[in-house]
Motif scaffolding. Structure first.
Motif, PDB file in Angstrom:
ATOM      1  N   ALA A 152       0.862  -1.180   0.000  1.00 36.02           N
ATOM      2  CA  ALA A 152       0.000   0.000   0.000  1.00 36.02           C
ATOM      3  C   ALA A 152       0.901   1.233   0.000  1.00 36.02           C
ATOM      4  N   ARG A 153       0.336   2.359  -0.402  1.00 32.17           N
ATOM      5  CA  ARG A 153       1.113   3.596  -0.412  1.00 32.17           C
ATOM      6  C   ARG A 153       0.209   4.780  -0.038  1.00 32.17           C
ATOM      7  N   ASP A 154       0.733   5.986  -0.109  1.00 40.53           N
ATOM      8  CA  ASP A 154      -0.004   7.194   0.289  1.00 40.53           C
ATOM      9  C   ASP A 154      -0.397   7.132   1.753  1.00 40.53           C
ATOM     10  N   THR A 155       0.521   6.662   2.574  1.00 38.90           N
ATOM     11  CA  THR A 155       0.192   6.378   3.978  1.00 38.90           C
ATOM     12  C   THR A 155      -0.187   7.635   4.762  1.00 38.90           C
ATOM     13  N   ASP A 156       0.494   8.747   4.526  1.00 42.56           N
ATOM     14  CA  ASP A 156       0.178   9.963   5.271  1.00 42.56           C
ATOM     15  C   ASP A 156      -1.224  10.463   4.922  1.00 42.56           C
ATOM     16  N   ARG A 157      -1.547  10.435   3.649  1.00 43.60           N
ATOM     17  CA  ARG A 157      -2.873  10.883   3.215  1.00 43.60           C
ATOM     18  C   ARG A 157      -3.958   9.967   3.773  1.00 43.60           C
ATOM     19  N   ILE A 158      -3.720   8.672   3.755  1.00 44.52           N
ATOM     20  CA  ILE A 158      -4.718   7.731   4.271  1.00 44.52           C
ATOM     21  C   ILE A 158      -4.899   7.936   5.767  1.00 44.52           C
ATOM     22  N   ALA A 159      -3.830   8.271   6.470  1.00 43.39           N
ATOM     23  CA  ALA A 159      -3.941   8.551   7.903  1.00 43.39           C
ATOM     24  C   ALA A 159      -4.875   9.730   8.139  1.00 43.39           C
ATOM     25  N   GLU A 160      -4.745  10.769   7.329  1.00 45.47           N
ATOM     26  CA  GLU A 160      -5.619  11.924   7.454  1.00 45.47           C
ATOM     27  C   GLU A 160      -7.071  11.567   7.161  1.00 45.47           C
TER      28      GLU A 160
END
Length: 237
Positions: A120-128
């Protein structure tokens, strides 16, 4: 092999799912018993991208060719509100299976979460965004969209065979896939375990020790342990 996608999964009673959703993965694991509990528990490589976001919902599965995520998009189209997407490419980190755009789509559809055996990627955005994603890898590796693969077929995810419609339960401790025919007993046993542990906590608050509450002296005696009055240094002379 021709790719195939089945449009429906067998449905579990919603009231039973709601009961399971109130129970921790640890208690459901114990409620299944020693053998089934291990068979349903995914490898410790499957971890939450962000803690504190439990998941409980039925599995909509897909297998993607390594480096490709075409079948994820098919599965996401077929999933209903409350379902959990269970996605694999055989566990390779090559070709990210999941990202923030798919997360946004799933949120708009009411999908409960995603379990990814792959990257998976875009971890910071998914956290938000606050969407529960569990994965075995994090990588920005580019995915193709060519296939082959299949949706809503049995898949092996982090060491566990997951059938379409299995109940996926996940929290910060781990991820399990529980077959529907085992779920009622697992939930009932877990609820009984929770009640027992609540009673134990009350006894601890009353001043008792776990050692005495659990009757561990008999187990210690059976082990042959010798208890020596004094320190280890004293015993050395």
């Amino acid at each position: 092999m021709t790719p195939v996608a089945y449009t429906r999964i067998p449905r579990i009673d919603k009231a039973l799912i709601a009961r399971a959703a109130r129970i921790s993965v640890a208690d459901l694991h114990e409620g299944l018993g020693a053998v089934a509990g291990r068979q349903c528990l995914m490898s410790v490589q499957m971890r939450p991208m962000h803690r504190g976001r439990p998941v409980c919902g039925q599995a909509v599965t897909c297998y993607n060719f390594p480096g490709d995520n075409l079948m994820l998009h098919v599965a996401a189209r077929l999933a209903e509100a409350g379902d959990v997407l269970v996605v694999t490419n055989g566990g390779t980190p090559h070709g990210a299976l999941w990202g923030d755009v798919m997360t946004h789509f799933c949120q708009t559809r009411g999908i409960a979460g995603a379990v990814i055996d792959g990257a998976a990627r875009d971890t910071d955005r998914i956290a938000e965004m606050g969407f529960p994603v569990y994965s075995t890898h994090i990588s920005v590796s580019h995915p193709e969209k060519r296939g082959p693969g299949s949706a809503n077929v049995p898949v092996v995810v982090a060491g566990v065979t997951v059938n379409p419609g299995d109940l996926i339960v996940a929290d910060s401790d781990g991820v399990m896939a529980i077959p529907p025919h085992l779920l009622e007993a697992a939930v009932a046993n877990a609820e009984a375990r929770e009640a027992k542990e609540t009673a134990i906590r009350k006894r601890i608050d009353g001043g008792e020790t776990i050692y005495d509450i659990m009757g561990l002296q008999a187990e210690v005696d059976a082990s042959g342990m010798v208890e020596i009055e004094g320190t280890w240094q004293d015993a050395q002379g």
